[in-house]
Design a protein around this motif. Structure first.
Motif, PDB file in Angstrom:
ATOM      1  N   HIS A  35      16.241 -35.923  29.112  1.00 16.30           N
ATOM      2  CA  HIS A  35      16.176 -37.404  29.006  1.00 16.30           C
ATOM      3  C   HIS A  35      16.738 -38.018  27.592  1.00 16.30           C
ATOM      4  O   HIS A  35      16.179 -37.282  26.488  1.00 16.30           O
ATOM      5  CB  HIS A  35      14.775 -38.071  29.160  1.00 16.30           C
ATOM      6  N   LEU A  36      17.563 -38.909  27.554  1.00 14.66           N
ATOM      7  CA  LEU A  36      18.020 -39.313  26.222  1.00 14.66           C
ATOM      8  C   LEU A  36      17.745 -40.655  26.073  1.00 14.66           C
ATOM      9  O   LEU A  36      18.179 -41.490  26.559  1.00 14.66           O
ATOM     10  CB  LEU A  36      19.451 -39.360  25.884  1.00 14.66           C
ATOM     11  N   PRO A  37      16.454 -41.253  25.728  1.00 12.08           N
ATOM     12  CA  PRO A  37      15.766 -42.663  25.548  1.00 12.08           C
ATOM     13  C   PRO A  37      16.643 -43.462  24.822  1.00 12.08           C
ATOM     14  O   PRO A  37      16.546 -44.649  24.999  1.00 12.08           O
ATOM     15  CB  PRO A  37      14.550 -42.232  25.236  1.00 12.08           C
ATOM     16  N   THR A  38      17.157 -42.749  23.732  1.00 14.73           N
ATOM     17  CA  THR A  38      17.959 -43.813  23.023  1.00 14.73           C
ATOM     18  C   THR A  38      19.867 -43.781  23.011  1.00 14.73           C
ATOM     19  O   THR A  38      20.359 -44.462  22.445  1.00 14.73           O
ATOM     20  CB  THR A  38      17.796 -43.266  21.423  1.00 14.73           C
ATOM     21  N   GLU A  75      -0.597 -49.393  38.933  1.00 11.39           N
ATOM     22  CA  GLU A  75       0.787 -50.517  38.949  1.00 11.39           C
ATOM     23  C   GLU A  75       1.795 -49.930  37.808  1.00 11.39           C
ATOM     24  O   GLU A  75       1.289 -49.479  36.682  1.00 11.39           O
ATOM     25  CB  GLU A  75       0.263 -51.883  38.682  1.00 11.39           C
ATOM     26  N   ASN A  76       2.817 -49.949  38.008  1.00  8.89           N
ATOM     27  CA  ASN A  76       3.612 -49.490  37.095  1.00  8.89           C
ATOM     28  C   ASN A  76       4.109 -50.793  36.178  1.00  8.89           C
ATOM     29  O   ASN A  76       4.635 -52.168  36.535  1.00  8.89           O
ATOM     30  CB  ASN A  76       5.311 -49.361  37.666  1.00  8.89           C
ATOM     31  N   PRO A  77       3.622 -50.896  34.954  1.00  3.76           N
ATOM     32  CA  PRO A  77       3.781 -52.101  33.932  1.00  3.76           C
ATOM     33  C   PRO A  77       5.303 -52.438  33.788  1.00  3.76           C
ATOM     34  O   PRO A  77       5.648 -53.463  33.362  1.00  3.76           O
ATOM     35  CB  PRO A  77       3.159 -51.451  32.688  1.00  3.76           C
ATOM     36  N   LEU A  78       6.267 -51.511  33.707  1.00  5.00           N
ATOM     37  CA  LEU A  78       7.549 -51.952  33.675  1.00  5.00           C
ATOM     38  C   LEU A  78       7.897 -53.092  34.814  1.00  5.00           C
ATOM     39  O   LEU A  78       9.000 -53.603  34.519  1.00  5.00           O
ATOM     40  CB  LEU A  78       8.586 -50.628  33.721  1.00  5.00           C
ATOM     41  N   GLY A  79       7.242 -52.860  35.798  1.00 14.29           N
ATOM     42  CA  GLY A  79       7.425 -53.841  36.817  1.00 14.29           C
ATOM     43  C   GLY A  79       7.522 -55.350  36.399  1.00 14.29           C
ATOM     44  O   GLY A  79       8.368 -56.204  36.786  1.00 14.29           O
ATOM     45  N   ASP A 107       7.264 -51.468  26.430  1.00 16.04           N
ATOM     46  CA  ASP A 107       8.352 -50.602  26.880  1.00 16.04           C
ATOM     47  C   ASP A 107       8.372 -49.168  26.429  1.00 16.04           C
ATOM     48  O   ASP A 107       8.398 -48.214  27.549  1.00 16.04           O
ATOM     49  CB  ASP A 107       9.698 -51.296  26.889  1.00 16.04           C
ATOM     50  N   ARG A 108       8.051 -48.955  25.435  1.00 15.61           N
ATOM     51  CA  ARG A 108       8.124 -47.681  24.815  1.00 15.61           C
ATOM     52  C   ARG A 108       6.781 -46.595  25.164  1.00 15.61           C
ATOM     53  O   ARG A 108       6.988 -45.615  25.558  1.00 15.61           O
ATOM     54  CB  ARG A 108       8.030 -47.718  23.097  1.00 15.61           C
ATOM     55  N   ALA A 109       5.678 -47.427  25.335  1.00 17.45           N
ATOM     56  CA  ALA A 109       4.500 -46.844  25.571  1.00 17.45           C
ATOM     57  C   ALA A 109       4.748 -46.315  27.176  1.00 17.45           C
ATOM     58  O   ALA A 109       4.329 -45.380  27.339  1.00 17.45           O
ATOM     59  CB  ALA A 109       3.341 -47.659  25.449  1.00 17.45           C
ATOM     60  N   ALA A 110       4.992 -47.328  28.053  1.00 20.95           N
ATOM     61  CA  ALA A 110       5.225 -47.195  29.321  1.00 20.95           C
ATOM     62  C   ALA A 110       6.270 -45.697  29.549  1.00 20.95           C
ATOM     63  O   ALA A 110       6.028 -45.157  30.660  1.00 20.95           O
ATOM     64  CB  ALA A 110       5.994 -48.229  30.143  1.00 20.95           C
ATOM     65  N   LYS A 111       7.334 -45.457  28.741  1.00 21.10           N
ATOM     66  CA  LYS A 111       8.237 -44.515  28.978  1.00 21.10           C
ATOM     67  C   LYS A 111       7.694 -42.930  28.166  1.00 21.10           C
ATOM     68  O   LYS A 111       8.510 -42.099  28.068  1.00 21.10           O
ATOM     69  CB  LYS A 111       9.356 -45.075  28.403  1.00 21.10           C
ATOM     70  N   GLY A 112       6.340 -43.305  27.498  1.00 25.76           N
ATOM     71  CA  GLY A 112       5.990 -41.998  27.058  1.00 25.76           C
ATOM     72  C   GLY A 112       6.238 -41.670  25.625  1.00 25.76           C
ATOM     73  O   GLY A 112       6.182 -40.515  24.915  1.00 25.76           O
ATOM     74  N   LEU A 149      13.839 -27.307  34.877  1.00 23.72           N
ATOM     75  CA  LEU A 149      13.106 -27.786  33.374  1.00 23.72           C
ATOM     76  C   LEU A 149      13.638 -29.086  33.011  1.00 23.72           C
ATOM     77  O   LEU A 149      14.514 -29.514  33.279  1.00 23.72           O
ATOM     78  CB  LEU A 149      13.724 -26.534  32.903  1.00 23.72           C
ATOM     79  N   THR A 150      12.545 -29.652  32.136  1.00 18.93           N
ATOM     80  CA  THR A 150      12.800 -30.969  31.798  1.00 18.93           C
ATOM     81  C   THR A 150      12.781 -31.223  30.209  1.00 18.93           C
ATOM     82  O   THR A 150      11.528 -30.679  29.866  1.00 18.93           O
ATOM     83  CB  THR A 150      11.910 -32.072  32.703  1.00 18.93           C
ATOM     84  N   PHE A 151      13.458 -31.786  29.733  1.00 25.17           N
ATOM     85  CA  PHE A 151      13.311 -31.906  28.315  1.00 25.17           C
ATOM     86  C   PHE A 151      13.511 -33.245  27.945  1.00 25.17           C
ATOM     87  O   PHE A 151      14.208 -34.086  28.539  1.00 25.17           O
ATOM     88  CB  PHE A 151      14.474 -30.963  27.309  1.00 25.17           C
ATOM     89  N   HIS A 152      12.764 -33.866  26.781  1.00 21.69           N
ATOM     90  CA  HIS A 152      12.958 -35.260  26.076  1.00 21.69           C
ATOM     91  C   HIS A 152      13.498 -35.067  24.966  1.00 21.69           C
ATOM     92  O   HIS A 152      12.722 -34.453  24.322  1.00 21.69           O
ATOM     93  CB  HIS A 152      11.601 -36.056  26.381  1.00 21.69           C
ATOM     94  N   ALA A 153      14.741 -35.871  24.772  1.00 22.80           N
ATOM     95  CA  ALA A 153      15.070 -35.597  23.279  1.00 22.80           C
ATOM     96  C   ALA A 153      14.686 -36.722  22.412  1.00 22.80           C
ATOM     97  O   ALA A 153      15.019 -37.537  21.936  1.00 22.80           O
ATOM     98  CB  ALA A 153      16.523 -36.038  23.448  1.00 22.80           C
ATOM     99  N   ASP A 154      13.256 -36.523  22.063  1.00 25.66           N
ATOM    100  CA  ASP A 154      12.731 -37.276  21.135  1.00 25.66           C
ATOM    101  C   ASP A 154      12.679 -36.477  19.700  1.00 25.66           C
ATOM    102  O   ASP A 154      13.476 -35.451  19.532  1.00 25.66           O
ATOM    103  CB  ASP A 154      11.194 -37.544  21.293  1.00 25.66           C
ATOM    104  N   ASN A 155      12.025 -36.992  18.672  1.00 24.08           N
ATOM    105  CA  ASN A 155      11.930 -36.109  17.351  1.00 24.08           C
ATOM    106  C   ASN A 155      11.365 -34.886  17.326  1.00 24.08           C
ATOM    107  O   ASN A 155      11.643 -33.856  16.389  1.00 24.08           O
ATOM    108  CB  ASN A 155      11.294 -37.170  16.172  1.00 24.08           C
ATOM    109  N   GLN A 156      10.678 -34.464  18.216  1.00 25.20           N
ATOM    110  CA  GLN A 156       9.911 -33.337  18.260  1.00 25.20           C
ATOM    111  C   GLN A 156      10.750 -32.064  19.338  1.00 25.20           C
ATOM    112  O   GLN A 156      10.256 -31.061  19.352  1.00 25.20           O
ATOM    113  CB  GLN A 156       8.698 -33.219  19.143  1.00 25.20           C
TER     114      GLN A 156
END
Length: 335
Positions: free
Chosen positions: A82-85, A239-243, A309-314, A50-57
Protein backbone atom coordinates in the motif's frame (compact mmCIF):
# COMPACT_ATOMS: atom_id res chain seq x y z
CA UNK A 1 0.61 -1.16 -20.04
CA UNK A 2 -2.14 1.16 -18.87
CA UNK A 3 -5.80 0.16 -18.92
CA UNK A 4 -9.19 1.42 -17.75
CA UNK A 5 -11.13 -0.16 -14.84
CA UNK A 6 -13.82 -1.43 -17.19
CA UNK A 7 -11.23 -3.28 -19.28
CA UNK A 8 -9.56 -5.00 -16.34
CA UNK A 9 -11.87 -8.07 -16.15
CA UNK A 10 -11.23 -9.01 -19.79
CA UNK A 11 -7.51 -8.43 -19.35
CA UNK A 12 -7.42 -10.75 -16.34
CA UNK A 13 -9.20 -13.47 -18.30
CA UNK A 14 -6.40 -13.44 -20.87
CA UNK A 15 -3.80 -14.19 -18.20
CA UNK A 16 -2.02 -12.71 -15.21
CA UNK A 17 0.77 -10.15 -15.29
CA UNK A 18 3.50 -10.26 -12.63
CA UNK A 19 2.58 -6.83 -11.27
CA UNK A 20 -0.52 -4.64 -11.04
CA UNK A 21 -0.69 -1.01 -9.95
CA UNK A 22 -4.13 0.29 -8.92
CA UNK A 23 -3.98 4.02 -8.19
CA UNK A 24 -6.50 6.73 -7.44
CA UNK A 25 -8.47 8.60 -4.80
CA UNK A 26 -11.81 6.76 -5.08
CA UNK A 27 -11.65 4.06 -2.35
CA UNK A 28 -14.62 2.09 -3.69
CA UNK A 29 -13.34 1.78 -7.27
CA UNK A 30 -9.78 1.10 -6.12
CA UNK A 31 -11.05 -1.64 -3.80
CA UNK A 32 -13.16 -3.26 -6.51
CA UNK A 33 -10.27 -3.37 -8.99
CA UNK A 34 -7.98 -4.81 -6.30
CA UNK A 35 -10.57 -7.48 -5.50
CA UNK A 36 -10.70 -8.48 -9.18
CA UNK A 37 -6.92 -8.92 -9.25
CA UNK A 38 -6.96 -10.83 -5.96
CA UNK A 39 -9.65 -13.23 -7.16
CA UNK A 40 -7.88 -13.90 -10.46
CA UNK A 41 -4.59 -14.51 -8.63
CA UNK A 42 -6.25 -16.78 -6.07
CA UNK A 43 -7.98 -18.78 -8.81
CA UNK A 44 -4.58 -19.21 -10.47
CA UNK A 45 -3.10 -20.71 -7.30
CA UNK A 46 -1.44 -17.66 -5.71
CA UNK A 47 -2.72 -18.57 -2.25
CA UNK A 48 -0.33 -17.03 0.27
CA UNK A 49 -0.69 -13.30 0.85
CA UNK A 50 1.71 -10.77 2.39
CA UNK A 51 0.79 -7.13 2.95
CA UNK A 52 3.09 -4.15 3.50
CA UNK A 53 2.28 -0.49 4.16
CA UNK A 54 4.83 2.00 2.82
CA UNK A 55 4.91 4.32 5.82
CA UNK A 56 8.01 5.70 7.56
CA UNK A 57 8.48 2.46 9.51
CA UNK A 58 8.56 0.10 6.52
CA UNK A 59 11.84 -1.77 6.11
CA UNK A 60 12.23 -2.11 2.35
CA UNK A 61 15.04 -4.61 2.87
CA UNK A 62 12.46 -6.95 4.39
CA UNK A 63 10.32 -6.46 1.28
CA UNK A 64 13.31 -7.27 -0.94
CA UNK A 65 13.99 -10.42 1.11
CA UNK A 66 10.45 -11.66 0.47
CA UNK A 67 10.95 -11.42 -3.28
CA UNK A 68 14.23 -13.33 -2.97
CA UNK A 69 12.93 -16.05 -0.63
CA UNK A 70 11.58 -19.35 -1.84
CA UNK A 71 7.92 -19.93 -0.99
CA UNK A 72 7.24 -22.57 1.66
CA UNK A 73 6.23 -25.82 -0.07
CA UNK A 74 6.68 -23.97 -3.39
CA UNK A 75 3.30 -22.22 -3.00
CA UNK A 76 2.76 -19.16 -5.11
CA UNK A 77 2.23 -15.89 -3.29
CA UNK A 78 0.60 -12.50 -3.58
CA UNK A 79 2.49 -9.54 -2.18
CA UNK A 80 0.51 -6.32 -1.68
CA UNK A 81 2.15 -2.99 -0.99
CA UNK A 82 0.00 0.00 0.00
CA UNK A 83 1.36 3.40 -1.05
CA UNK A 84 -0.78 5.97 0.82
CA UNK A 85 1.13 8.98 -0.54
CA UNK A 86 1.57 7.67 -4.09
CA UNK A 87 5.35 7.77 -3.67
CA UNK A 88 7.82 4.92 -3.24
CA UNK A 89 10.64 6.84 -1.61
CA UNK A 90 13.26 4.35 -0.40
CA UNK A 91 11.40 1.53 -2.13
CA UNK A 92 12.21 2.66 -5.66
CA UNK A 93 15.49 0.77 -5.87
CA UNK A 94 13.83 -2.40 -4.54
CA UNK A 95 11.03 -2.30 -7.08
CA UNK A 96 13.38 -1.49 -9.92
CA UNK A 97 15.32 -4.69 -9.16
CA UNK A 98 12.15 -6.76 -8.76
CA UNK A 99 10.59 -5.48 -11.97
CA UNK A 100 13.67 -6.17 -14.06
CA UNK A 101 13.13 -9.91 -13.52
CA UNK A 102 9.80 -10.51 -11.73
CA UNK A 103 9.64 -13.83 -9.83
CA UNK A 104 7.34 -16.38 -11.45
CA UNK A 105 5.86 -17.46 -8.11
CA UNK A 106 4.76 -13.97 -7.01
CA UNK A 107 2.03 -11.58 -8.11
CA UNK A 108 2.74 -8.04 -6.90
CA UNK A 109 -0.21 -5.73 -6.27
CA UNK A 110 0.59 -2.06 -5.63
CA UNK A 111 -2.32 -0.08 -4.15
CA UNK A 112 -1.63 3.63 -4.36
CA UNK A 113 -3.05 7.09 -4.03
CA UNK A 114 -3.08 9.03 -7.28
CA UNK A 115 0.41 9.23 -8.77
CA UNK A 116 1.84 12.63 -9.59
CA UNK A 117 3.54 13.33 -12.91
CA UNK A 118 7.04 13.19 -11.39
CA UNK A 119 6.53 9.63 -10.13
CA UNK A 120 5.40 8.39 -13.55
CA UNK A 121 8.71 9.55 -15.04
CA UNK A 122 10.80 7.42 -12.72
CA UNK A 123 12.52 4.21 -13.74
CA UNK A 124 10.38 1.91 -11.56
CA UNK A 125 7.19 3.12 -13.22
CA UNK A 126 8.60 2.64 -16.72
CA UNK A 127 9.63 -0.90 -15.77
CA UNK A 128 6.12 -1.52 -14.46
CA UNK A 129 4.61 -0.30 -17.73
CA UNK A 130 6.76 -2.83 -19.59
CA UNK A 131 6.16 -5.80 -17.28
CA UNK A 132 2.76 -5.17 -15.73
CA UNK A 133 -0.56 -3.32 -15.72
CA UNK A 134 -1.46 0.09 -14.35
CA UNK A 135 -5.14 0.84 -13.68
CA UNK A 136 -5.55 4.56 -12.90
CA UNK A 137 -8.82 5.40 -11.13
CA UNK A 138 -10.32 8.84 -11.75
CA UNK A 139 -13.18 10.48 -9.83
CA UNK A 140 -16.63 10.39 -11.39
CA UNK A 141 -17.37 13.90 -12.70
CA UNK A 142 -20.32 15.67 -11.07
CA UNK A 143 -22.23 15.84 -14.36
CA UNK A 144 -21.83 12.07 -14.79
CA UNK A 145 -22.64 11.04 -11.23
CA UNK A 146 -26.37 10.48 -11.75
CA UNK A 147 -25.59 8.28 -14.75
CA UNK A 148 -23.08 6.32 -12.67
CA UNK A 149 -25.65 5.97 -9.88
CA UNK A 150 -28.34 4.81 -12.31
CA UNK A 151 -26.00 2.26 -13.88
CA UNK A 152 -24.95 1.01 -10.45
CA UNK A 153 -28.59 0.62 -9.41
CA UNK A 154 -29.44 -1.27 -12.61
CA UNK A 155 -26.57 -3.69 -12.01
CA UNK A 156 -28.27 -4.58 -8.71
CA UNK A 157 -31.66 -4.99 -10.36
CA UNK A 158 -32.97 -1.75 -8.85
CA UNK A 159 -35.40 0.54 -10.64
CA UNK A 160 -35.38 4.17 -9.43
CA UNK A 161 -37.86 6.90 -10.20
CA UNK A 162 -36.39 10.18 -11.37
CA UNK A 163 -37.20 11.78 -8.01
CA UNK A 164 -35.56 8.98 -6.04
CA UNK A 165 -32.46 9.23 -8.21
CA UNK A 166 -32.34 13.01 -7.67
CA UNK A 167 -32.50 12.65 -3.86
CA UNK A 168 -29.77 10.01 -3.82
CA UNK A 169 -27.64 12.10 -6.17
CA UNK A 170 -27.92 15.17 -3.96
CA UNK A 171 -27.03 13.25 -0.81
CA UNK A 172 -24.29 11.10 -2.24
CA UNK A 173 -22.54 13.18 -4.92
CA UNK A 174 -18.79 12.72 -4.71
CA UNK A 175 -19.04 9.80 -2.29
CA UNK A 176 -19.06 6.56 -4.27
CA UNK A 177 -18.51 4.41 -1.19
CA UNK A 178 -21.60 5.78 0.55
CA UNK A 179 -23.56 5.51 -2.71
CA UNK A 180 -22.73 1.83 -3.04
CA UNK A 181 -23.72 1.19 0.59
CA UNK A 182 -27.05 2.98 0.17
CA UNK A 183 -27.88 1.03 -3.00
CA UNK A 184 -27.06 -2.24 -1.21
CA UNK A 185 -29.40 -1.20 1.60
CA UNK A 186 -32.18 -0.27 -0.83
CA UNK A 187 -31.85 -3.58 -2.67
CA UNK A 188 -32.51 -5.42 0.61
CA UNK A 189 -35.51 -3.27 1.50
CA UNK A 190 -37.27 -2.88 -1.83
CA UNK A 191 -37.38 -6.36 -3.31
CA UNK A 192 -38.52 -6.07 -6.93
CA UNK A 193 -40.55 -2.87 -6.47
CA UNK A 194 -39.66 0.41 -8.13
CA UNK A 195 -37.99 2.73 -5.66
CA UNK A 196 -39.60 6.18 -5.32
CA UNK A 197 -38.82 9.26 -3.24
CA UNK A 198 -40.80 8.01 -0.23
CA UNK A 199 -38.95 4.69 -0.25
CA UNK A 200 -35.58 6.48 -0.25
CA UNK A 201 -36.58 8.71 2.66
CA UNK A 202 -37.93 5.75 4.65
CA UNK A 203 -34.85 3.64 3.93
CA UNK A 204 -32.58 6.32 5.32
CA UNK A 205 -34.74 6.68 8.41
CA UNK A 206 -34.90 2.91 9.01
CA UNK A 207 -31.30 2.09 8.17
CA UNK A 208 -30.14 2.44 11.77
CA UNK A 209 -30.81 4.42 14.91
CA UNK A 210 -28.50 7.04 13.45
CA UNK A 211 -26.79 7.37 10.09
CA UNK A 212 -23.93 9.33 8.60
CA UNK A 213 -26.17 11.87 6.85
CA UNK A 214 -27.88 12.78 10.11
CA UNK A 215 -24.51 13.14 11.82
CA UNK A 216 -23.28 15.57 9.16
CA UNK A 217 -26.44 17.65 9.73
CA UNK A 218 -25.91 17.69 13.51
CA UNK A 219 -22.23 18.63 13.13
CA UNK A 220 -22.97 21.53 10.77
CA UNK A 221 -25.80 22.70 13.01
CA UNK A 222 -23.40 22.85 15.98
CA UNK A 223 -25.40 20.46 18.14
CA UNK A 224 -22.38 18.91 19.86
CA UNK A 225 -24.14 16.87 22.62
CA UNK A 226 -26.42 15.07 20.17
CA UNK A 227 -23.60 14.71 17.62
CA UNK A 228 -21.41 13.13 20.32
CA UNK A 229 -24.13 10.60 21.13
CA UNK A 230 -24.51 9.72 17.45
CA UNK A 231 -20.74 9.30 17.04
CA UNK A 232 -20.73 6.78 19.89
CA UNK A 233 -23.55 4.75 18.33
CA UNK A 234 -22.05 4.77 14.84
CA UNK A 235 -18.69 3.68 16.27
CA UNK A 236 -20.32 0.76 18.10
CA UNK A 237 -22.22 -0.27 14.98
CA UNK A 238 -18.99 -0.45 12.99
CA UNK A 239 -19.89 2.34 10.57
CA UNK A 240 -17.12 3.30 8.14
CA UNK A 241 -16.27 6.96 8.94
CA UNK A 242 -14.96 7.46 5.39
CA UNK A 243 -18.54 7.11 4.19
CA UNK A 244 -19.62 10.35 5.88
CA UNK A 245 -16.29 12.17 5.65
CA UNK A 246 -16.60 12.90 1.93
CA UNK A 247 -20.06 14.42 2.44
CA UNK A 248 -18.88 16.47 5.42
CA UNK A 249 -15.79 17.81 3.62
CA UNK A 250 -17.86 18.69 0.56
CA UNK A 251 -20.36 20.64 2.66
CA UNK A 252 -17.68 22.47 4.63
CA UNK A 253 -16.09 23.65 1.39
CA UNK A 254 -19.52 24.61 0.06
CA UNK A 255 -20.15 26.71 3.19
CA UNK A 256 -16.86 28.52 2.61
CA UNK A 257 -17.88 29.25 -0.99
CA UNK A 258 -21.32 30.43 0.14
CA UNK A 259 -19.75 32.89 2.59
CA UNK A 260 -17.69 34.35 -0.24
CA UNK A 261 -20.69 34.55 -2.58
CA UNK A 262 -22.87 36.17 0.11
CA UNK A 263 -20.19 38.78 0.79
CA UNK A 264 -20.42 39.72 -2.89
CA UNK A 265 -24.16 40.19 -2.58
CA UNK A 266 -25.28 36.89 -4.14
CA UNK A 267 -28.55 35.42 -2.88
CA UNK A 268 -27.78 32.29 -0.76
CA UNK A 269 -30.80 30.31 -2.01
CA UNK A 270 -29.95 31.02 -5.63
CA UNK A 271 -26.31 30.13 -5.04
CA UNK A 272 -27.19 26.78 -3.45
CA UNK A 273 -29.62 25.87 -6.23
CA UNK A 274 -26.94 26.70 -8.76
CA UNK A 275 -24.64 24.30 -6.90
CA UNK A 276 -27.24 21.52 -7.01
CA UNK A 277 -28.58 21.80 -3.45
CA UNK A 278 -32.35 21.39 -3.86
CA UNK A 279 -33.38 19.60 -0.67
CA UNK A 280 -34.82 22.27 1.67
CA UNK A 281 -33.43 20.78 4.90
CA UNK A 282 -29.87 20.54 3.59
CA UNK A 283 -30.03 24.02 2.06
CA UNK A 284 -31.27 25.45 5.37
CA UNK A 285 -28.50 23.77 7.40
CA UNK A 286 -25.78 24.95 5.01
CA UNK A 287 -27.13 28.51 4.87
CA UNK A 288 -27.39 28.76 8.67
CA UNK A 289 -23.89 27.30 9.11
CA UNK A 290 -22.47 29.89 6.70
CA UNK A 291 -23.78 32.65 8.96
CA UNK A 292 -22.71 31.00 12.22
CA UNK A 293 -19.26 29.59 11.39
CA UNK A 294 -16.25 31.84 10.82
CA UNK A 295 -13.66 31.34 8.07
CA UNK A 296 -10.91 30.29 10.54
CA UNK A 297 -13.37 27.85 12.09
CA UNK A 298 -14.18 26.32 8.70
CA UNK A 299 -10.53 26.05 7.64
CA UNK A 300 -9.68 24.40 10.94
CA UNK A 301 -12.59 21.99 10.51
CA UNK A 302 -11.30 20.96 7.08
CA UNK A 303 -7.88 20.30 8.63
CA UNK A 304 -9.53 18.04 11.22
CA UNK A 305 -11.25 16.19 8.37
CA UNK A 306 -7.79 15.43 6.98
CA UNK A 307 -6.82 13.99 10.39
CA UNK A 308 -9.98 11.85 10.36
CA UNK A 309 -9.05 10.56 6.90
CA UNK A 310 -5.53 9.62 8.02
CA UNK A 311 -6.80 7.95 11.19
CA UNK A 312 -9.43 5.95 9.28
CA UNK A 313 -6.67 4.65 6.98
CA UNK A 314 -4.48 3.59 9.91
CA UNK A 315 -1.90 6.40 9.78
CA UNK A 316 -2.61 7.88 13.21
CA UNK A 317 -2.39 6.53 16.75
CA UNK A 318 -5.84 7.93 17.55
CA UNK A 319 -9.13 6.69 16.10
CA UNK A 320 -11.14 8.70 13.53
CA UNK A 321 -13.97 8.83 16.07
CA UNK A 322 -11.68 10.75 18.46
CA UNK A 323 -11.19 13.44 15.83
CA UNK A 324 -14.91 13.46 14.97
CA UNK A 325 -15.65 14.31 18.59
CA UNK A 326 -13.08 17.12 18.42
CA UNK A 327 -14.77 18.33 15.25
CA UNK A 328 -18.19 18.39 16.88
CA UNK A 329 -16.87 20.67 19.63
CA UNK A 330 -15.08 22.88 17.10
CA UNK A 331 -18.21 23.35 14.99
CA UNK A 332 -20.33 24.14 18.03
CA UNK A 333 -17.98 26.81 19.38
CA UNK A 334 -18.53 30.53 18.98
CA UNK A 335 -15.44 32.19 17.47
Amino acid sequence: MKTQPGQLPQLLKKGLSPVYLISGDEPLLVQECCDQVRKAALDAGFVDRLTFHADNQLDWNAVADEFSAMSLFAERRRIEIHLPTGKLGDGRAVLERVLQEPPEDIILLLISARLDAAETRRKWYKELQNKGVHVPIWPVDADKFLGWLQQRASSRGLSLTRGALAILGERLEGNLLAASQELDRLSLLSGTDTIDEETVEQAVQDSSRFNGFELVTELLAGRAPHAGKMIGVLQQEGENPLGLLSVLTRDLNLILELRGAASQGENPSAFLKKRGVFQPQRARVIEQASRRLSRPQLHQAIEVCSQIDRAAKGFDSLTPWHYLRDLSLLLSARF
